[in-house]
Design an enzyme around this catalytic site. Structure first.
Site, PDB file in Angstrom:
ATOM      1  N   ASN A 172     -10.159   1.350  -2.306  1.00  0.00           N
ATOM      2  CA  ASN A 172      -9.518   0.237  -1.608  1.00  0.00           C
ATOM      3  C   ASN A 172      -9.539   0.607  -0.133  1.00  0.00           C
ATOM      4  OD1 ASN A 172      -7.847  -1.682  -0.515  1.00  0.00           O
ATOM      5  ND2 ASN A 172      -5.976  -0.976  -1.547  1.00  0.00           N
ATOM      6  N   TRP A 173     -10.442  -0.023   0.584  1.00  0.00           N
ATOM      7  CA  TRP A 173     -10.621   0.342   1.998  1.00  0.00           C
ATOM      8  C   TRP A 173      -9.485  -0.172   2.883  1.00  0.00           C
ATOM      9  CZ3 TRP A 173     -16.470  -0.269   3.728  1.00  0.00           C
ATOM     10  CH2 TRP A 173     -17.257   0.607   2.970  1.00  0.00           C
ATOM     11  N   LYS A 174      -8.713  -1.117   2.373  1.00  0.00           N
ATOM     12  CA  LYS A 174      -7.631  -1.728   3.161  1.00  0.00           C
ATOM     13  C   LYS A 174      -8.204  -2.307   4.469  1.00  0.00           C
ATOM     14  CE  LYS A 174      -4.402   1.201   0.807  1.00  0.00           C
ATOM     15  NZ  LYS A 174      -3.073   1.797   0.772  1.00  0.00           N
ATOM     16  N   HIS A 203      -1.701  -6.411  -4.475  1.00  0.00           N
ATOM     17  CA  HIS A 203      -1.412  -5.063  -3.964  1.00  0.00           C
ATOM     18  C   HIS A 203      -0.018  -5.071  -3.328  1.00  0.00           C
ATOM     19  CE1 HIS A 203      -1.588  -1.454  -1.528  1.00  0.00           C
ATOM     20  NE2 HIS A 203      -2.558  -1.045  -2.323  1.00  0.00           N
ATOM     21  N   GLU A 228       0.519   1.383  -9.386  1.00  0.00           N
ATOM     22  CA  GLU A 228       0.658   2.102  -8.123  1.00  0.00           C
ATOM     23  C   GLU A 228       2.127   2.176  -7.705  1.00  0.00           C
ATOM     24  OE1 GLU A 228      -3.274   1.847  -5.709  1.00  0.00           O
ATOM     25  OE2 GLU A 228      -2.127   0.050  -5.298  1.00  0.00           O
ATOM     26  N   SER A 288      -2.091   7.974  -3.536  1.00  0.00           N
ATOM     27  CA  SER A 288      -2.435   9.323  -3.084  1.00  0.00           C
ATOM     28  C   SER A 288      -3.321  10.097  -4.059  1.00  0.00           C
ATOM     29  CB  SER A 288      -1.165  10.121  -2.761  1.00  0.00           C
ATOM     30  OG  SER A 288      -0.455   9.502  -1.701  1.00  0.00           O
ATOM     31  N   GLY A 326      -7.045   4.719  -2.116  1.00  0.00           N
ATOM     32  CA  GLY A 326      -7.013   4.220  -0.740  1.00  0.00           C
ATOM     33  C   GLY A 326      -7.643   5.198   0.219  1.00  0.00           C
ATOM     34  N   GLY A 327      -6.802   5.987   0.877  1.00  0.00           N
ATOM     35  CA  GLY A 327      -7.242   6.908   1.921  1.00  0.00           C
ATOM     36  C   GLY A 327      -8.474   7.725   1.570  1.00  0.00           C
TER      37      GLY A 327
HETATM   38  P1  PGA Z   1      -3.657   5.712  -1.222  1.00  0.00           P
HETATM   39  O1  PGA Z   1      -3.695   4.124  -1.476  1.00  0.00           O
HETATM   40  O2  PGA Z   1      -4.680   6.313  -2.150  1.00  0.00           O
HETATM   41  O3  PGA Z   1      -4.029   5.879   0.218  1.00  0.00           O
HETATM   42  O4  PGA Z   1      -2.286   6.178  -1.531  1.00  0.00           O
HETATM   43  C1  PGA Z   1      -3.827   3.602  -2.765  1.00  0.00           C
HETATM   44  C2  PGA Z   1      -3.741   2.101  -2.720  1.00  0.00           C
HETATM   45  O5  PGA Z   1      -2.910   1.571  -1.970  1.00  0.00           O
HETATM   46  O6  PGA Z   1      -4.490   1.399  -3.427  1.00  0.00           O
END
Ligand code: PGA
Length: 249
Positions: free
Chosen positions: A9-11, A94, A166, A212, A233-234
């Site tokens: 998920n690149w956001k 999300h 999540e 995370s 995400g990250g």
């Molecule tokens: P994160 O994000 O891996 O940076 O915690 C996960 C997400 O929000 O899908």
């Protein structure tokens, strides 16, 4: 046997040109036939990323979608636009969209129904806040989110859906849920799907953990009976994503 699905998920990151650079960097690292690999990218990156991933094992997803077919909804992106671009998955609900963009269980439900109507697989997000976890209402909360999300969704559709559990307190914080916490909730989600539908649907649906996820935590998380991969995400913006996709190697 459910095939694992690991989605990035690149956001709100990566300009179109940077997106292509990142795809080219990650392309050789995310090869794993045993896993479905999805890059969920900002709307403006979909076309260049689609082009850059041609001939690879990477599937492209969107991060959001509107629940109407078309019309006067300035700034929104329609399911038909996603289908026309070749998008196969869309993240729905999300927690960041719920928090900053007034997404509710009801709009999540409408979007899921619309995604199925267009043959796009929704990655349906649910998760509790830290307060809710401390109040001991995590499972009740998640069950409510799931029950509303799946209203009027058929068993055949539900069997193909992806749910991403999540915990909000674990997103972007570096605080990953323990394997036991993640498995407990994912198992409760599967039981909830069995209640709404039947055992076969519950056995087919894929449930991801997100929050995370890192190259270090992925192998143990994804080895759990009810965790069928991750929403990342990250770490999906880094070469580490290759290690996460190859958690089983
Ligand atoms: P994160 O994000 O891996 O940076 O915690 C996960 C997400 O929000 O899908």
């Amino acid at each position: 046997m459910r095939k694992k699905i690991i989605a990035g998920n690149w956001k709100m990151n990566m300009t179109p040109s940077k997106a292509v650079d990142l795809v080219n960097e990650l392309k050789p690292l995310v090869v794993n036939d045993e896993v479905d690999v999805v890059f969920c990218v900002p709307a403006i990156d979909i076309i260049p990323v689609m082009e850059a991933t041609k001939g690879t094992n990477i599937q492209v997803g969107a991060e959001n979608m509107y629940f109407e077919d078309k019309g006067a909804y300035t700034g929104e992106i329609s399911p038909e636009m996603l289908v026309d671009a070749g998008v196969k998955y869309v993240i729905i609900g999300h927690s960041e969209r719920r928090e900053y963009f007034a997404e509710t269980d009801e709009t999540v439900n409408k979007k899921i129904l619309k995604a199925f109507e267009y043959g796009i697989t929704p990655i349906i997000c649910c998760g509790e806040s830290l307060t809710q976890r401390e109040q001991g209402i995590t499972i009740d909360w998640i069950r409510q989110q799931i029950k509303i999300a799946f209203q009027n969704v058929t068993a055949e559709q539900a069997a193909t859906a992806v749910i991403a559990y999540e915990p909000i307190w674990a997103i972007g914080t570096g605080k990953v849920a323990t394997t036991e916490q993640a498995q407990e909730v994912c198992s409760a989600i599967r039981a909830c799907i069995a209640e709404i539908y039947d055992e076969a649907t519950a056995a087919a649906i894929r449930i991801q953990y997100g929050g995370s996820v890192s190259a270090a935590s992925a192998p143990e998380l994804f080895a759990q009976a009810d965790i069928d991969g991750g929403l990342v995400g990250g770490a999906s913006l880094k070469p580490d994503f290759g290690k996460i996709v190859n958690y089983n190697k």
